[in-house]
Design a protein around this motif. Structure first.
Motif, PDB file in Angstrom:
ATOM      1  N   THR A   1      64.828  17.512  72.131  1.00 43.87           N
ATOM      2  CA  THR A   1      63.592  18.289  72.041  1.00 43.87           C
ATOM      3  C   THR A   1      63.758  19.371  70.977  1.00 43.87           C
ATOM      4  O   THR A   1      64.771  20.068  70.953  1.00 43.87           O
ATOM      5  N   VAL A   2      62.762  19.490  70.107  1.00 42.81           N
ATOM      6  CA  VAL A   2      62.862  20.411  68.975  1.00 42.81           C
ATOM      7  C   VAL A   2      61.593  21.245  68.830  1.00 42.81           C
ATOM      8  O   VAL A   2      60.524  20.872  69.307  1.00 42.81           O
ATOM      9  N   LEU A   3      61.740  22.363  68.127  1.00 41.25           N
ATOM     10  CA  LEU A   3      60.586  23.162  67.725  1.00 41.25           C
ATOM     11  C   LEU A   3      59.848  22.448  66.604  1.00 41.25           C
ATOM     12  O   LEU A   3      60.455  21.689  65.830  1.00 41.25           O
ATOM     13  N   PRO A   4      58.550  22.666  66.461  1.00 46.66           N
ATOM     14  CA  PRO A   4      57.816  22.076  65.341  1.00 46.66           C
ATOM     15  C   PRO A   4      58.373  22.577  64.008  1.00 46.66           C
ATOM     16  O   PRO A   4      58.687  23.762  63.867  1.00 46.66           O
ATOM     17  N   TYR A   5      58.491  21.676  63.057  1.00 50.62           N
ATOM     18  CA  TYR A   5      58.971  22.054  61.727  1.00 50.62           C
ATOM     19  C   TYR A   5      57.762  22.384  60.864  1.00 50.62           C
ATOM     20  O   TYR A   5      56.968  21.510  60.497  1.00 50.62           O
ATOM     21  N   THR A   6      57.625  23.668  60.523  1.00 52.67           N
ATOM     22  CA  THR A   6      56.544  24.134  59.654  1.00 52.67           C
ATOM     23  C   THR A   6      57.140  25.093  58.629  1.00 52.67           C
ATOM     24  O   THR A   6      58.361  25.292  58.586  1.00 52.67           O
ATOM     25  N   ARG A   7      56.294  25.740  57.866  1.00 50.74           N
ATOM     26  CA  ARG A   7      56.788  26.736  56.912  1.00 50.74           C
ATOM     27  C   ARG A   7      57.529  27.863  57.625  1.00 50.74           C
ATOM     28  O   ARG A   7      58.430  28.486  57.054  1.00 50.74           O
ATOM     29  N   ASP A   8      57.174  28.117  58.887  1.00 53.68           N
ATOM     30  CA  ASP A   8      57.686  29.294  59.580  1.00 53.68           C
ATOM     31  C   ASP A   8      58.634  29.005  60.738  1.00 53.68           C
ATOM     32  O   ASP A   8      59.154  29.938  61.344  1.00 53.68           O
ATOM     33  N   SER A   9      58.851  27.761  61.081  1.00 52.10           N
ATOM     34  CA  SER A   9      59.685  27.488  62.265  1.00 52.10           C
ATOM     35  C   SER A   9      60.379  26.141  62.153  1.00 52.10           C
ATOM     36  O   SER A   9      60.064  25.318  61.283  1.00 52.10           O
ATOM     37  N   GLY A  10      61.345  25.939  63.047  1.00 54.43           N
ATOM     38  CA  GLY A  10      61.983  24.644  63.197  1.00 54.43           C
ATOM     39  C   GLY A  10      63.064  24.320  62.188  1.00 54.43           C
ATOM     40  O   GLY A  10      63.582  23.202  62.170  1.00 54.43           O
ATOM     41  N   HIS A  11      63.478  25.292  61.352  1.00 55.34           N
ATOM     42  CA  HIS A  11      64.403  24.980  60.270  1.00 55.34           C
ATOM     43  C   HIS A  11      65.850  24.829  60.725  1.00 55.34           C
ATOM     44  O   HIS A  11      66.706  24.476  59.907  1.00 55.34           O
ATOM     45  N   ALA A  12      66.118  25.061  61.996  1.00 55.51           N
ATOM     46  CA  ALA A  12      67.467  24.819  62.514  1.00 55.51           C
ATOM     47  C   ALA A  12      67.683  23.349  62.872  1.00 55.51           C
ATOM     48  O   ALA A  12      68.793  22.967  63.245  1.00 55.51           O
ATOM     49  N   TYR A  13      66.626  22.539  62.738  1.00 54.49           N
ATOM     50  CA  TYR A  13      66.713  21.127  63.113  1.00 54.49           C
ATOM     51  C   TYR A  13      66.521  20.245  61.886  1.00 54.49           C
ATOM     52  O   TYR A  13      65.581  20.433  61.114  1.00 54.49           O
ATOM     53  N   ASP A  14      67.404  19.276  61.733  1.00 57.51           N
ATOM     54  CA  ASP A  14      67.314  18.290  60.656  1.00 57.51           C
ATOM     55  C   ASP A  14      66.606  17.061  61.223  1.00 57.51           C
ATOM     56  O   ASP A  14      67.230  16.173  61.805  1.00 57.51           O
ATOM     57  N   TYR A  15      65.290  17.016  61.058  1.00 51.50           N
ATOM     58  CA  TYR A  15      64.500  15.944  61.653  1.00 51.50           C
ATOM     59  C   TYR A  15      64.979  14.564  61.201  1.00 51.50           C
ATOM     60  O   TYR A  15      65.038  13.627  62.001  1.00 51.50           O
TER      61      TYR A  15
END
Length: 368
Positions: free
Chosen positions: A200-214
């Motif tokens: 489960t991951v945070l949404p990857y947008t300009r402002d969030s989710g950058h700790a996850y390599d989708y």
């Protein structure tokens, strides 16, 4: 056409369809049959809705949440009891009720997989150290695999969010790199023993989710669950939990990086009650609680066309409150955005929270 205008146009069509789904009214009533006419043949039984939804079972939800899942078992392929939290590489602490075999067996009897969720209590620095130390990382994988081997479990859902809470770009990169390796090792081990590997991951947008390599995670997991909520959160300014434009943004990234059949978007069944002008944390409300509060306060229901979410305001003891939440009408609008990206997998946070009409919207929405 502007983005806002496009969203309004798209939402208007979806809202009209939603009215049919939730009320059964497509227009004026049909005329009565003419005298002596032959009755219409009985309609064939409607097919069972596809199992395209998963849902979390909150450990504090009690019997009501469990019965809610059983009542909608035909639409659920997986339930993830929110039962565990990792406190070190070798320690996974259970929440109350964790491992309840009555619940596990009850779900299995209805054809539902049981994939418990594990959260983490370690912050970004501590997780970066753990994830990038081969010995500690292997110990953590061993611990998670042992949990997955518990009676009746069909896999594990990793919901590691605290490690993503950093503005330090270098630290975030360390977390991302280490988490990639952890996910690869864990999924390989789980697949070897016939268990599911869900992240489960945070949404990857300009402002969030950058700790996850989708792209990396999507290549190793069975399902990547994207939390489609908390665009506005309890410690921020009032506003919708999700929006049509926001869904479009993070789904563009997700579908470019991950096989579409591995993506699930988790839909919110809750809301926040902010006290306007206060810095206090907003109060959490389930959708059921939000609607009960609205009726109690005799507040006007409004469905925001920009976000596709309901909201209302009320005054209590001289303070104005602003409440944003999600219900079946709003979900219909968000499903339309998901369909444009080819995403059929949906999730729900959480069982026992939702508008009862949501299940009909989900069933109809995926038949389109």
């Amino acid at each position: 056409m502007s983005t806002a205008s496009a969203n309004r146009t798209r939402f208007a069509g979806v809202l009209a369809a939603t009215l049919v789904l939730t009320t059964g009214i497509a227009g004026a009533g049909t005329d009565a049959a003419a005298p002596g006419s032959r009755p219409a043949p009985s309609a064939a039984p409607a097919p069972a809705p596809a199992r395209v939804t998963s849902a979390w079972l909150p450990h504090w939800g009690g019997e009501a949440a469990y019965q809610d899942a059983l009542a909608h078992a035909a639409q659920l392929h997986t339930v993830s009891p929110f039962w565990y939290q990792a406190t070190s590489e070798t320690t996974i602490a259970p929440h109350p009720g964790a491992g309840d075999q009555r619940i596990v067996e009850g779900f299995h009897s209805r054809g539902i997989k049981v994939v418990p969720t594990v959260t983490e209590t370690l912050d970004a620095r501590a997780m970066a150290d753990l994830l990038n130390d081969p010995t500690r990382r292997t110990a953590h994988v061993d611990t998670l695999v042992r949990l997955a081997e518990s009676p009746g479990y069909d896999g594990v859902d990793l919901d590691y969010e605290r490690m993503a809470e950093t503005d330090d770009e270098d630290l975030r990169g360390q977390v991302r790199l280490g988490y990639n390796t952890l996910a690869s090792e864990l999924c390989r081990r789980l697949h070897t023993i016939g268990k599911q590997c869900v992240v489960t991951v945070l949404p990857y947008t300009r402002d969030s989710g950058h700790a996850y390599d989708y792209a990396h995670l999507g290549g190793v997991v069975d399902r990547l669950r994207i939390m489609g909520y908390n665009l506005h959160h309890a410690e921020g300014a009032p506003g919708p939990l999700s929006s049509l434009a926001w869904y479009d943004e993070f789904l563009r990234h997700a579908t470019n990086a991950v096989p579409v059949d591995r993506i699930e978007v988790a839909l919110p069944a809750y809301g926040w009650d902010w006290t306007v002008g206060s810095t206090d944390r907003a109060k959490h409300l389930t959708t059921l609680e939000a609607e009960a509060l609205r009726l109690d306060k005799k507040a006007t229901y409004r469905l925001d066309p920009e976000s596709g979410t309901p909201h209302f305001t009320y005054v209590d003891q001289g303070h104005t409150h602003e409440v944003w939440y999600q219900d079946a009408k709003g979900v219909a609008a968000h499903l339309a955005i998901m369909r444009t990206h080819g995403v059929r997998g949906s999730g729900l946070w959480a069982l026992g929270f939702e508008d009862p009409a949501l299940w009909g919207v989900l069933a109809e929405g995926w038949e389109r």
